[in-house]
Scaffold this motif. Sequence first.
Motif, mmCIF file in Angstrom:
data_model
loop_
_atom_site.group_PDB
_atom_site.id
_atom_site.type_symbol
_atom_site.label_atom_id
_atom_site.label_comp_id
_atom_site.label_asym_id
_atom_site.label_seq_id
_atom_site.Cartn_x
_atom_site.Cartn_y
_atom_site.Cartn_z
ATOM 1 N N GLN A 1 0.822 -1.206 0.000
ATOM 2 C CA GLN A 1 0.000 0.000 0.000
ATOM 3 C C GLN A 1 0.860 1.262 0.000
ATOM 4 O OE1 GLN A 1 -2.778 0.159 3.240
ATOM 5 N NE2 GLN A 1 -3.552 2.193 2.695
ATOM 6 N N GLU A 2 1.934 1.256 0.790
ATOM 7 C CA GLU A 2 2.848 2.396 0.830
ATOM 8 C C GLU A 2 3.554 2.581 -0.503
ATOM 9 O OE1 GLU A 2 3.987 2.260 5.612
ATOM 10 O OE2 GLU A 2 5.160 1.120 4.153
ATOM 11 N N MET A 3 3.915 1.485 -1.134
ATOM 12 C CA MET A 3 4.590 1.572 -2.431
ATOM 13 C C MET A 3 3.677 2.200 -3.481
ATOM 14 S SD MET A 3 5.116 -0.101 -5.667
ATOM 15 C CE MET A 3 4.792 -1.860 -5.572
ATOM 16 N N VAL A 4 2.442 1.743 -3.533
ATOM 17 C CA VAL A 4 1.502 2.240 -4.541
ATOM 18 C C VAL A 4 1.141 3.703 -4.306
ATOM 19 C CG1 VAL A 4 -0.822 1.964 -5.461
ATOM 20 C CG2 VAL A 4 0.584 -0.049 -5.031
ATOM 21 N N SER A 5 0.982 4.095 -3.032
ATOM 22 C CA SER A 5 0.564 5.476 -2.744
ATOM 23 C C SER A 5 1.743 6.451 -2.705
ATOM 24 C CB SER A 5 -0.211 5.520 -1.430
ATOM 25 O OG SER A 5 0.585 5.051 -0.358
ATOM 26 N N CYS A 6 2.777 6.131 -1.962
ATOM 27 C CA CYS A 6 3.899 7.070 -1.787
ATOM 28 C C CYS A 6 4.756 7.205 -3.044
ATOM 29 C CB CYS A 6 4.775 6.637 -0.607
ATOM 30 S SG CYS A 6 3.919 6.615 0.969
ATOM 31 N N PHE A 7 4.842 6.148 -3.831
ATOM 32 C CA PHE A 7 5.700 6.167 -5.012
ATOM 33 C C PHE A 7 4.892 6.298 -6.305
ATOM 34 C CE2 PHE A 7 8.236 4.209 -1.737
ATOM 35 C CZ PHE A 7 9.532 4.643 -1.978
ATOM 36 N N LYS A 8 3.652 6.764 -6.183
ATOM 37 C CA LYS A 8 2.750 6.808 -7.344
ATOM 38 C C LYS A 8 3.376 7.535 -8.540
ATOM 39 C CE LYS A 8 -1.884 8.230 -8.816
ATOM 40 N NZ LYS A 8 -1.364 8.827 -10.064
ATOM 41 N N GLU A 9 3.912 8.729 -8.326
ATOM 42 C CA GLU A 9 4.487 9.495 -9.438
ATOM 43 C C GLU A 9 5.713 8.817 -10.015
ATOM 44 O OE1 GLU A 9 3.809 14.116 -8.744
ATOM 45 O OE2 GLU A 9 4.479 13.119 -6.902
#
Length: 512
Positions: free
Chosen positions: A224-232
């Motif tokens: 979840q952190e990967m998908v949200s925090c690294f979205k850009e």
Amino acid sequence: MKRLPVGIQTFRDIIQNDYLYVDKTDKIFDLVNNPKGVYFFSRPRRFGKSLLISTLNEIFEGEKELFKDLWIYKADYAWEKYPVVRIDFSRKKAENGKDLKGFILHQLENIAGKYGISLKHDQYDEAFDELLTKLSGINKVVVLIDEYDKPIIDNIENKELAIELREILKGFYTIIKACDEYIRFVLLTGVSKFSRAGVFSGLNNLKDISMNAGYSSLLGITRQEMVSCFKEHIDQFLESEGIDKSELIKKITYWYDGFCFSRSCEKVFNPFSMLLLFDNAEFSNYWFESATPSFLIKLIKGKDLDLSRLDGVKVDESAFSSYEIENLKVVPILFQTGYLTITGYDKERMEYTLAYPNFEVKNSMIKCLAEAYSYVERELVHGYAWKLIDALREHDFELFFDTLRVFFADIPYDLHINKEKYYQTIFYLIFSLIGLKVKAEVKTNKGRIDAVIIDKDIYIFEFKFNGDKDNALKQIRDKKYFEKYQGVGKEIYLFGVEFTDRNIGDWALEKL
């Protein structure tokens, strides 16, 4: 898009320079809100332990405004200011006991100077006691120890010196318990967990949270952190990869996810590899290549382990408890250092399953082991593996076996080994490597070398040590190894292979 904090382990630098920070302060709050916390927390190297220590340092120094965009800023926390004793043992490689004592004393004197205190004692343990006592005149003291075990790990192959350094550290850490009345909070981090009778003798109030489910994702990056925090960063990476987002996330997961540190098996991505992946926009073995586990490879060879059992080994709770310099055990060390991780837990049996966490670790480890056992340079192992794959796909079986012989050609003639088991290990490593490269199913039987490679076609191998190729082929037929693979629309090739004079000999082929 925020910049990636590659190589930055200082919380203040990350925040003030607007680098990407994955907010873990909700979990950190649970630690710091305890009025008397004395904790031990182990994680593999380059997993964010130093950043955690740096973050705690800022919290206990009352630097609330650094956290204004983070979860803890709005939490019910007092932000009281405490004197902090922070020591990072990774800053010094101790060559001997005098070196280590001198380093500790120098760190203590620097901390004392920061708070306007002078130390009278020149013995490292007495100076620590004096520092804690005097700092408590300001407020209760926070003790943050980063890489507590580094002096021991650096010298683990020199048992006598490692034991000497362990005893020095034991004397140092014992002071923490002795000065309990002056202390507000303690955290020791490291890679390994030595027993209480070893390093932590006397520190019986230490709470080990390394496998506590509540802190299983305190370090590392969840999906979840990967998908949200690294979205850009993911969106930018998509342009170079030329695949859709779901496929890219699946590929990132295959390469770098899978680390698990509790029974709940909450998986996290390796943070070091993740940052370099998005920074370079390229898949590579970032974490593994940052430090080759040469000592572990030697230990594995010395213990004569069955490597085919490592990937899926069953262990009980005691495997995680600790280890001793005098009796190093491979599986606990592989877990603590991150080369194996928890992939399952059987509650009834109280039994854990350990395996390689992901493709990066398994692929790299098997290449390392293949080099160690076959004496083929690791840089060449990759190329030879692909040469074997290409030869199979092109049905150039002469080239396949000629290439296979390379892995046995340089084994020292006078090597004192259980020959058949040693060569079986090499076969296991080679075929495992082939399977990883083509993401194919590879099966090997325990105890004898039957290898099945399922790729565009199906290839079944039976190797006979000092035996006959025709008997090997006959065994495949008689035991009908091929039956389960029939009817799947692939061609099936059977190989009976002789292994004589320390290398591949003649071979026989039959196509079904």
